[in-house]
Design an enzyme around this catalytic site. Sequence first.
Site, mmCIF file in Angstrom:
data_model
loop_
_atom_site.group_PDB
_atom_site.id
_atom_site.type_symbol
_atom_site.label_atom_id
_atom_site.label_comp_id
_atom_site.label_asym_id
_atom_site.label_seq_id
_atom_site.Cartn_x
_atom_site.Cartn_y
_atom_site.Cartn_z
ATOM 1 N N HIS A 213 0.869 -1.175 0.000
ATOM 2 C CA HIS A 213 0.000 0.000 0.000
ATOM 3 C C HIS A 213 0.902 1.219 0.000
ATOM 4 O O HIS A 213 1.714 1.372 0.911
ATOM 5 C CB HIS A 213 -0.893 0.012 1.226
ATOM 6 C CG HIS A 213 -1.839 -1.140 1.333
ATOM 7 N ND1 HIS A 213 -1.495 -2.338 1.918
ATOM 8 C CD2 HIS A 213 -3.126 -1.274 0.919
ATOM 9 C CE1 HIS A 213 -2.545 -3.158 1.891
ATOM 10 N NE2 HIS A 213 -3.553 -2.540 1.275
ATOM 11 N N THR A 290 -7.581 3.558 -4.683
ATOM 12 C CA THR A 290 -7.677 3.533 -3.228
ATOM 13 C C THR A 290 -7.936 2.127 -2.718
ATOM 14 O O THR A 290 -8.412 1.252 -3.447
ATOM 15 C CB THR A 290 -8.832 4.414 -2.722
ATOM 16 O OG1 THR A 290 -10.073 3.827 -3.127
ATOM 17 C CG2 THR A 290 -8.727 5.827 -3.224
ATOM 18 N N ASP A 291 -7.668 1.935 -1.450
ATOM 19 C CA ASP A 291 -8.210 0.812 -0.704
ATOM 20 C C ASP A 291 -9.656 1.182 -0.374
ATOM 21 O O ASP A 291 -10.149 2.223 -0.798
ATOM 22 C CB ASP A 291 -7.388 0.574 0.555
ATOM 23 C CG ASP A 291 -7.379 -0.887 0.984
ATOM 24 O OD1 ASP A 291 -8.421 -1.543 0.842
ATOM 25 O OD2 ASP A 291 -6.334 -1.355 1.456
ATOM 26 N N TRP A 292 -10.331 0.344 0.390
ATOM 27 C CA TRP A 292 -11.741 0.583 0.683
ATOM 28 C C TRP A 292 -11.894 1.426 1.954
ATOM 29 O O TRP A 292 -11.184 1.206 2.931
ATOM 30 C CB TRP A 292 -12.469 -0.752 0.841
ATOM 31 C CG TRP A 292 -12.915 -1.344 -0.463
ATOM 32 C CD1 TRP A 292 -14.206 -1.591 -0.862
ATOM 33 C CD2 TRP A 292 -12.089 -1.781 -1.565
ATOM 34 N NE1 TRP A 292 -14.220 -2.128 -2.131
ATOM 35 C CE2 TRP A 292 -12.948 -2.247 -2.592
ATOM 36 C CE3 TRP A 292 -10.718 -1.782 -1.804
ATOM 37 C CZ2 TRP A 292 -12.482 -2.740 -3.813
ATOM 38 C CZ3 TRP A 292 -10.242 -2.269 -3.024
ATOM 39 C CH2 TRP A 292 -11.124 -2.735 -4.000
ATOM 40 N N MET A 310 -12.192 3.335 -4.911
ATOM 41 C CA MET A 310 -12.883 2.081 -4.629
ATOM 42 C C MET A 310 -13.384 2.074 -3.185
ATOM 43 O O MET A 310 -12.655 2.420 -2.271
ATOM 44 C CB MET A 310 -11.940 0.892 -4.822
ATOM 45 C CG MET A 310 -11.372 0.737 -6.218
ATOM 46 S SD MET A 310 -12.593 0.381 -7.509
ATOM 47 C CE MET A 310 -13.337 -1.131 -6.909
#
Length: 876
Positions: A213, A290-292, A310
């Site tokens: 990340h 993006t991550d969630w 996302m």
Amino acid sequence: MKAIFIKDRLKNTMLVSAALTLTLGLSGCIHDNETVITNKEASTAAKQNLAHAEDRLATVEQDVEALLEKMTLPEKVSLAHASGKFHINAVERVGIPEMWLSDGPHGVRHQIERHTWASAGWTDDHSTYLPHLTSVAASWDVEIARLHGQVLGAEARNRKKDFILGPGVNLARLPLYGRNFEYMGEDPILAAKLVVPQIKAIQANDVAATVKHYALNTQELNRTGVNAKPDERTLREVYLPAFEAAVKEGGVLGMMGSYNQYYGTNANQSKHLVMDILKGEWGYQGVLLTDWHVDINTYDAAVNGLDLEMGTDVADYQDYFLAKPFLEMIQAGKIPESVADEKARRILRAQHTIGMYDENRLPGARNIKAHQAAARKIATEGVVLLKNDIVGTKTILPLDKKQLKNILVLGPNADKKHGKGGGSSEVKSLYEVTPLVGLIAHFGDQVKITVMRARSSELAAIASDYVESRHWTGTPAWNISYFAESKRNKLIEQSWIVDSKFSAKDIGKNQHITMVAKIKPLMSGLHQLNVETLGDFKLKINDNIVISHQVSANTSKELSALTHDIELIAGKSYTFEIEYDGKQHFILGWNAPGELFASEAEYIAAAQQADAVIYFGGLSHGDDRESIDRPDMKLPNSQDEIISKLIVANEKTVVFLVAGSAVEIPWAEQANAIVWGWYGGMEAGHAFADILTGVVNPSGKMPITLPARLEDTAPIALNDYNAKESLYTEGVFIGYRWFEQQNIKPTFVFGHGLSYTSFALTNIALSAASITADEGITVTAMVKNTGKVAGAEVVQVYLHDVESSVDRPAKELKGFAKVFLAPGESKLISIFLNKRDLSFWDINSNDWLAESGDFEVLLGTSLDQIKLKASFNYQQ
């Protein structure tokens, strides 16, 4: 120029991966359920696909621009945000298909519904469960990284996925970090050199890899709010090299931003991280997503380079920051339309590169014999033999079935499966071989295997076997609520906890908590509830109070032991609710019918009678898991006590640890055999048995340091671990660099790992005695297997800057080579070092700087086993 560069790099990726296709069949061919593809056929298919890939790569940019010209502004914006949990919608008017993403650093995640987190209920969404990336890192083998990526890419394609959300390359700065198991250890160069072949192999299957990340995601404690504030040198030298290699060498098409803040703004919308470095200096042409549930805003995310949003937690996809609000800001003239063009361009570029518009796109393969064999191979190469002392006339390992009649197997990981836990990395596999099953398969009827579950002398929490409730990561869990007062009117925080025990983080401050779980007995009958508490304690079962205890002023500091018998029915679900008011801790345990655990007298007697004892201990995804860090570095559930007693009872006790993060090993000196196995995937049991019995000679090396105490680690020693901000006070001294700088001896050092054979390193040589800025230097040495069995050694090259204007680590890993040798065989290893390897990040010039002077090359088999040294001079 950037577009041409990326196409050339991707073309090279296809060439490398075509060769990989020829070697993947581990037994000479690739088996499917109904067909057998020979290497010759695989070669033909690879060449055909390469030709198609070359054709489409040659026209990617013009194809992208042609599509962009046809699109309306709303259509362009629609590509910048999710339209489901794991997809973005098609733009059918201009022929753009749906694009699908999937979690999966260790295997493609099971299918969930389009718009909820519920399972889609598919029966054919199983995938190969691969060993975790810590195991890949422990292999120190670029071919293992490539094999891992090949399997992951092929399976993602077979599941019709376009982006696979992996691999992960954040570093193990903190042993407590919940997601260490998903990443590649503590060293930036080790991670950088392993991530490149994995990316290339994934993308050779017409799937976009997504490195994550980016950047500084090193704790789960307040992961969406913690503010990362490293100095620029630390950022560049430690936390960015793996991402940089992924872009410049791997040609990665996807990059997932991290949850945390970076100097006050989310990392996904940091101008410095994204526009200056990722897309500026590195020339990244792929997609930043993006991550969630990430904390961003429309303007900053849009203008500072976020391409795809996302999983934002809103009611409607049009409420995403890069959906309607983004469109309206463009229409109002606050953001140029060119910003939307660039985001759509990157999405379309990735889509064309992976063949989403190509009828000859690769079909992939899934759950085939070759992938299962690969999982076993990867797991064995990652196992680390930490200790193997001689008892009597020979070392304890490998186990010899001819000399064994009775083996005692114990430990919480003996028969535990790990695939469905951990969070977004969960995998629904066709099967998972546990260590116990692997041993039984290996020994058959030749050796009697006795299995026990040992309980310590301390009161243990109710075992997870009985806990029906689950956290979203798949772990059996209790919900825990923190309140401001005993009446429980004001809720402060909600979280979850693995066991029915609680310890206050701030002892001395009154805690008001409620814990709830669904408990399902395994056998009907009388269950004896046992409680130890310092403070008021109340237990309700199905809303009926069964235990209620209040302390008085005179007994407030005394541990109270409570007990209550209750009849419970097997298979029936009971709601257990605990209320605790106190300043320290409590434990709720029980003695249940058909007791799962052996008493101390029983397991010690069995250990004394056994020819060998194997204790499979360590952690599970109740400990190593997304969303929460571990509370300490100790083995859970009093494992240390049990292991210590087993070591005394039988000197031929093998302690086999399964874990993705460092743990304290206080009994290391007393143990004669210690093995570290990581989470080994669906074939873990077979792989572990291969190592324990010598079918495979262990060759793994630790990619992390194993400290003696948590207090020895840099973030804890420097008081730089909290929920608000991380200053990265230790600077470039991450992991082993810190331990050497502070002269702290860990239990096992970085790079450590033993073998069943022996090796000799000789004849170190440098290609030059002096080099300049335009030159590199090659380090060579001879490696010989001086033992009696075939095996592999990892030669590690560390560099020491003899005199520097800045404080540099005593040793910095710069390269490595894994060499497989038959008994008596020798091979020459060669490792190239360039100017960047000599450099540090200079904050004055804001660039890499290699200072003139002498450098020492240190060649060894671990950080503390330096066998050869040589020096050279560098002049700018």
